[in-house]
Design an enzyme around this catalytic site. Structure first.
Site, PDB file in Angstrom:
ATOM      1  N   ASP A 163       0.831  -1.140  -0.082  1.00  0.00           N
ATOM      2  CA  ASP A 163      -0.050   0.199   0.148  1.00  0.00           C
ATOM      3  C   ASP A 163       0.803   1.230   0.082  1.00  0.00           C
ATOM      4  O   ASP A 163       2.103   1.243   0.440  1.00  0.00           O
ATOM      5  CB  ASP A 163      -0.912   0.158   1.254  1.00  0.00           C
ATOM      6  CG  ASP A 163      -2.055   0.972   1.219  1.00  0.00           C
ATOM      7  OD1 ASP A 163      -2.244   1.623   0.135  1.00  0.00           O
ATOM      8  OD2 ASP A 163      -2.547   1.187   2.147  1.00  0.00           O
ATOM      9  N   HIS A 164       0.394   2.455  -0.334  1.00  0.00           N
ATOM     10  CA  HIS A 164       1.162   3.571  -0.263  1.00  0.00           C
ATOM     11  C   HIS A 164       0.478   4.358   1.142  1.00  0.00           C
ATOM     12  O   HIS A 164      -0.593   4.262   1.457  1.00  0.00           O
ATOM     13  CB  HIS A 164       0.663   4.462  -1.345  1.00  0.00           C
ATOM     14  CG  HIS A 164       1.395   4.062  -2.777  1.00  0.00           C
ATOM     15  ND1 HIS A 164       0.927   4.243  -4.058  1.00  0.00           N
ATOM     16  CD2 HIS A 164       2.368   3.373  -2.894  1.00  0.00           C
ATOM     17  CE1 HIS A 164       1.580   3.863  -4.935  1.00  0.00           C
ATOM     18  NE2 HIS A 164       2.627   3.119  -4.253  1.00  0.00           N
ATOM     19  N   TYR A 182      -5.192   4.623   0.321  1.00  0.00           N
ATOM     20  CA  TYR A 182      -5.849   3.629  -0.288  1.00  0.00           C
ATOM     21  C   TYR A 182      -5.462   3.088  -1.772  1.00  0.00           C
ATOM     22  O   TYR A 182      -6.204   3.020  -2.637  1.00  0.00           O
ATOM     23  CB  TYR A 182      -7.375   4.417  -0.511  1.00  0.00           C
ATOM     24  CG  TYR A 182      -7.997   5.047   0.763  1.00  0.00           C
ATOM     25  CD1 TYR A 182      -8.258   4.343   1.753  1.00  0.00           C
ATOM     26  CD2 TYR A 182      -7.641   6.472   0.773  1.00  0.00           C
ATOM     27  CE1 TYR A 182      -8.579   4.795   2.883  1.00  0.00           C
ATOM     28  CE2 TYR A 182      -8.129   7.178   2.079  1.00  0.00           C
ATOM     29  CZ  TYR A 182      -8.645   6.299   3.065  1.00  0.00           C
ATOM     30  OH  TYR A 182      -9.012   6.973   4.188  1.00  0.00           O
ATOM     31  N   HIS A 183      -4.221   2.633  -1.728  1.00  0.00           N
ATOM     32  CA  HIS A 183      -3.723   1.704  -2.587  1.00  0.00           C
ATOM     33  C   HIS A 183      -3.503   0.422  -2.612  1.00  0.00           C
ATOM     34  O   HIS A 183      -2.227  -0.085  -2.983  1.00  0.00           O
ATOM     35  CB  HIS A 183      -2.745   2.698  -3.336  1.00  0.00           C
ATOM     36  CG  HIS A 183      -2.826   4.110  -3.878  1.00  0.00           C
ATOM     37  ND1 HIS A 183      -1.901   5.070  -3.989  1.00  0.00           N
ATOM     38  CD2 HIS A 183      -3.866   4.718  -3.966  1.00  0.00           C
ATOM     39  CE1 HIS A 183      -2.269   6.312  -4.192  1.00  0.00           C
ATOM     40  NE2 HIS A 183      -3.853   5.818  -4.306  1.00  0.00           N
ATOM     41  N   PRO A 184      -4.138  -0.342  -1.788  1.00  0.00           N
ATOM     42  CA  PRO A 184      -3.712  -1.749  -1.574  1.00  0.00           C
ATOM     43  C   PRO A 184      -3.709  -2.437  -2.899  1.00  0.00           C
ATOM     44  O   PRO A 184      -4.412  -2.152  -3.821  1.00  0.00           O
ATOM     45  CB  PRO A 184      -4.759  -2.219  -0.660  1.00  0.00           C
ATOM     46  CG  PRO A 184      -6.061  -1.420  -0.972  1.00  0.00           C
ATOM     47  CD  PRO A 184      -5.501  -0.078  -1.104  1.00  0.00           C
TER      48      PRO A 184
END
Ligand SMILES: Cc1cc2nc3c(=O)[nH]c(=O)nc-3n(C[C@H](O)[C@H](O)[C@H](O)COP(=O)(O)OP(=O)(O)OC[C@H]3O[C@@H](n4cnc5c(N)ncnc54)[C@H](O)[C@@H]3O)c2cc1C
Length: 363
Positions: free
Chosen positions: A144-145, A318-320
């Site tokens: 994630d980021h 919110y980049h899983p």
């Protein structure tokens, strides 16, 4: 079109700090400072649904079902033949003529594979699911980021902080309804940057979104007056988490662990992120706008203070992703082959899991 001079000032500051500019960070060169892409069409967000699904709904070979829970993929031996789903109180099946495409996102896709008997054998056995294909990589490799808001007061009254009142919102909304343009037709992230923090990196490892406002994602500002900020964080973290089911009930939530900032390199990348961001935002191009640093705050300089501040303030972007890894034949953790087919299954019933993060836009 940039409605606010702060966007260009941020790009100029990056150049002054010695970085290149780039017109298309999704194109031939990601590295540099430049305009941020938006998926907006005619003033309206061009979501996947608006851009692709709605225009296709009139096709006779497409049925969209709402409020449906997919329970698992049906298998005949090692061939995918359809899906089992729940609609209201009933459990039904849909049969595939050619292929089953699974695109349930970075949590849902490995969850459904595991519920279907495809995944790490131990995870499946512990959850009471019969093992069809022992694929150890399903649900592993979760990434994630993370990002923080690096905020400054703005000396000029030009930031979006003054647009939060009812009258401003009413005017922005009216203009958007009439003309589909103005502040209602942008997501307000109109410039961005991708930089390398150290030598030896093939790709940029820190990413910036610039916002001509100092506020949280939920629109709350912690102070009165004007401000601006970058949303910034390392974009090539080493830390890996995982997703796994603990029950064969499709309605049960899977367990998710991210292991954020769990390697020394990830900690160092965060220290570099904070120091480089401060250096960039202190370039002359920002002089006429930049007031005091709101956060982290000029006293946050030592490794220990940065580590602590980051731990306390970091948020998911919110980049899983990456839980059904595409990989080479000799990679034991690869879930998909180079055609996005699930490894180990009968190729006649092949599945595709589209990667969701091939390009980046601000949505
Ligand atoms: C607040 C937020 C801001 C973001 N901003 C940006 C941005 O600016 N730029 C950017 O590039 N990305 C952004 N992202 C990330 C981006 O939205 C995701 O990377 C992308 O949507 C992932 O697409 P996907 O198709 O893989 O999964 P998803 O979009 O998550 O789609 C998966 C779908 O499968 C459905 N599903 C899952 N399991 C089941 C089941 N068992 N039965 C039925 N349906 C199921 C889910 O309901 C969902 O609709 C943002 C995300 C969030 C949450």
């Amino acid at each position: 079109m940039k409605l606010n001079p702060l966007y260009q000032a941020f790009i100029d500051a990056g150049e002054e700090a010695g970085y290149p500019t780039t017109d298309d960070y999704n194109g031939y060169r990601q590295e540099g400072f430049g305009p941020m892409h938006m998926t907006v069409d005619g003033g309206v967000r061009a979501s996947t649904s608006n851009a692709h699904l709605r225009p296709a709904l009139k096709r006779p070979n497409l049925t969209l079902m709402k409020g449906v829970l997919t329970r698992k993929v049906l298998l005949d031996g090692k061939k995918a033949t359809g899906i089992e789903y729940q609609q209201g109180g009933s459990i039904k099946t849909a049969t595939a003529r050619k292929e089953v495409i699974l695109s349930a996102g970075s949590i849902g896709s490995p969850q459904l594979l595991q519920l279907s008997g495809i995944g790490p054998a131990k995870v499946l056995q512990d959850a009471g699911v019969e093992v069809v294909q022992d694929l150890p990589g399903v649900g592993e490799n979760l990434q994630d980021h993370l990002e923080v808001y690096f905020q400054y007061h703005c000396k000029q009254p030009i930031s979006l902080n003054s647009k939060l009142g009812l009258i401003s919102k009413g005017m922005i909304g009216t203009r958007w309804i009439l003309f589909k343009d103005g502040l209602g037709a942008t997501n307000h992230f109109e410039s961005c940057a991708f930089i390398r923090s150290r030598e030896g990196l093939k790709w940029p490892n820190i990413q910036y979104h610039f916002l001509p406002a100092a506020m949280r994602y939920d629109g709350q500002a912690a102070f009165d007056g004007h401000g601006f900020q970058v949303h910034v964080g390392p974009n090539k973290p080493e830390s890996r988490g995982k997703v796994w089911i603990t029950s064969n009930d499709p309605a049960a939530k899977p367990r998710i662990i991210f292991n954020y900032i769990s390697t020394e390199q990830d900690k160092q990348d965060w220290r570099d992120t904070i120091r480089l961001s401060r250096e960039i935002l202190n370039q002359p191009a920002m002089d006429e706008y930049r007031g005091e640093e709101i956060q982290p705050g000029i006293n946050i300089t030592s490794d220990e203070d940065i580590d602590r501040w980051v731990r306390e303030n970091v948020e998911s972007a919110y980049h899983p992703s990456c839980t059904c890894k595409l990989g080479a034949d000799d990679d034991p953790m690869a879930v998909l082959d180079n055609e996005c087919k699930v490894r180990g299954l009968n190729p006649c019933g092949w599945w595709i899991l589209p990667s969701s993060r091939l390009s980046r836009t601000a949505t």
